[in-house]
Design a protein around this motif. Structure first.
Motif, short mmCIF file in Angstrom:
data_model
loop_
_atom_site.label_atom_id
_atom_site.label_comp_id
_atom_site.label_asym_id
_atom_site.label_seq_id
_atom_site.Cartn_x
_atom_site.Cartn_y
_atom_site.Cartn_z
N ARG A 4 4.22 47.43 54.95
CA ARG A 4 4.94 47.42 55.95
C ARG A 4 6.16 47.74 56.03
NH1 ARG A 4 5.46 41.55 59.86
NH2 ARG A 4 6.47 42.78 61.05
N PRO A 5 6.26 49.14 56.92
CA PRO A 5 7.41 50.04 57.28
C PRO A 5 8.80 49.31 57.58
CG PRO A 5 5.87 50.65 58.41
CD PRO A 5 5.13 49.55 57.41
N GLU A 6 9.68 49.71 56.79
CA GLU A 6 10.83 48.87 58.15
C GLU A 6 11.36 50.19 58.24
OE1 GLU A 6 13.21 45.77 55.61
OE2 GLU A 6 11.47 44.88 55.00
N LEU A 7 12.82 50.27 58.96
CA LEU A 7 13.26 51.36 59.61
C LEU A 7 15.22 50.68 59.21
CD1 LEU A 7 11.75 52.42 63.24
CD2 LEU A 7 11.47 53.60 60.80
N ASP A 8 15.96 51.39 59.15
CA ASP A 8 17.28 50.35 58.17
C ASP A 8 17.80 52.02 58.97
OD1 ASP A 8 19.82 51.28 57.39
OD2 ASP A 8 19.14 51.30 55.46
N LEU A 9 17.91 50.92 60.43
CA LEU A 9 19.25 51.49 61.68
C LEU A 9 20.19 52.60 60.76
CD1 LEU A 9 18.32 48.37 63.62
CD2 LEU A 9 17.43 51.04 63.61
N LYS A 10 20.87 51.67 60.05
CA LYS A 10 22.42 52.30 59.66
C LYS A 10 22.30 53.97 59.02
CE LYS A 10 24.98 47.94 58.48
NZ LYS A 10 25.69 47.82 57.84
N ALA A 11 21.31 53.81 58.41
CA ALA A 11 20.28 55.01 57.35
C ALA A 11 19.99 56.13 58.58
CB ALA A 11 20.04 55.52 56.49
N ILE A 12 19.49 54.89 60.13
CA ILE A 12 19.04 56.58 61.06
C ILE A 12 20.23 56.83 61.45
CG2 ILE A 12 17.80 56.33 63.27
CD1 ILE A 12 15.85 54.57 61.64
N THR A 13 21.29 55.75 62.24
CA THR A 13 21.88 56.63 62.86
C THR A 13 23.08 57.45 62.37
OG1 THR A 13 22.38 54.06 63.70
CG2 THR A 13 24.25 55.26 64.46
N ALA A 14 22.97 57.48 61.23
CA ALA A 14 24.08 58.31 60.08
C ALA A 14 23.51 59.69 60.65
CB ALA A 14 24.78 57.81 58.48
N LEU A 15 22.27 59.44 59.27
CA LEU A 15 21.58 61.24 59.67
C LEU A 15 21.15 61.47 61.44
CD1 LEU A 15 18.49 60.10 57.19
CD2 LEU A 15 19.92 61.77 57.11
N SER A 16 21.44 60.69 62.11
CA SER A 16 21.43 61.37 63.50
C SER A 16 22.61 61.92 64.31
CB SER A 16 20.99 60.58 64.46
OG SER A 16 21.37 59.08 64.56
N LYS A 17 23.59 61.39 63.59
CA LYS A 17 24.91 62.37 63.74
C LYS A 17 25.55 63.36 63.05
CE LYS A 17 27.16 57.40 65.33
NZ LYS A 17 28.06 56.53 64.88
N SER A 18 24.74 63.36 61.34
CA SER A 18 24.83 64.41 60.42
C SER A 18 23.49 64.86 59.34
CB SER A 18 26.07 63.83 59.60
OG SER A 18 26.52 64.66 58.38
N PRO A 19 22.62 64.76 60.63
CA PRO A 19 21.58 65.95 59.61
C PRO A 19 21.72 66.98 58.43
CG PRO A 19 21.64 66.80 62.18
CD PRO A 19 23.15 65.60 62.02
N VAL A 20 20.54 66.71 57.91
CA VAL A 20 20.66 67.79 56.90
C VAL A 20 19.99 69.13 56.84
CG1 VAL A 20 19.48 68.39 54.79
CG2 VAL A 20 19.89 65.89 55.21
N ARG A 21 20.69 70.03 57.22
CA ARG A 21 20.18 70.93 57.89
C ARG A 21 19.43 72.08 56.93
NH1 ARG A 21 23.46 73.51 61.60
NH2 ARG A 21 23.27 75.93 60.78
N ILE A 22 18.35 72.65 57.98
CA ILE A 22 17.30 73.13 57.46
C ILE A 22 17.82 74.62 55.66
CG2 ILE A 22 17.25 75.31 58.57
CD1 ILE A 22 13.83 73.49 57.07
N GLU A 23 18.97 74.60 56.10
CA GLU A 23 19.09 75.33 54.64
C GLU A 23 19.90 75.20 53.45
OE1 GLU A 23 20.53 75.14 58.24
OE2 GLU A 23 19.40 77.40 59.31
#
Length: 50
Positions: A4-23
């Motif tokens: 059963r997958p769970e989403l970590d909303l704090k992690a999703i929010t943090a990554l959406s604000k500062s995503p890991v760039r392909i570089e």
């Protein structure tokens, strides 16, 4: 086996604000692989505050 997958909303929010760039990733073509390489998980976890 079912998982059963769970989403970590704090992690999703943090990554959406500062995503890991392909570089910054070891795997330059992440859409071509089924999962993240171990080297690429570390920067994603750091950005997600995990």
């Amino acid at each position: 086996m079912r998982v059963r997958p769970e989403l970590d909303l704090k992690a999703i929010t943090a990554l959406s604000k500062s995503p890991v760039r392909i570089e910054e990733m070891d795997q330059r073509h992440p859409q071509a692989c089924g999962e993240m390489r171990a080297a690429d998980v570390k920067p994603a976890e750091a950005r997600a505050n995990l």
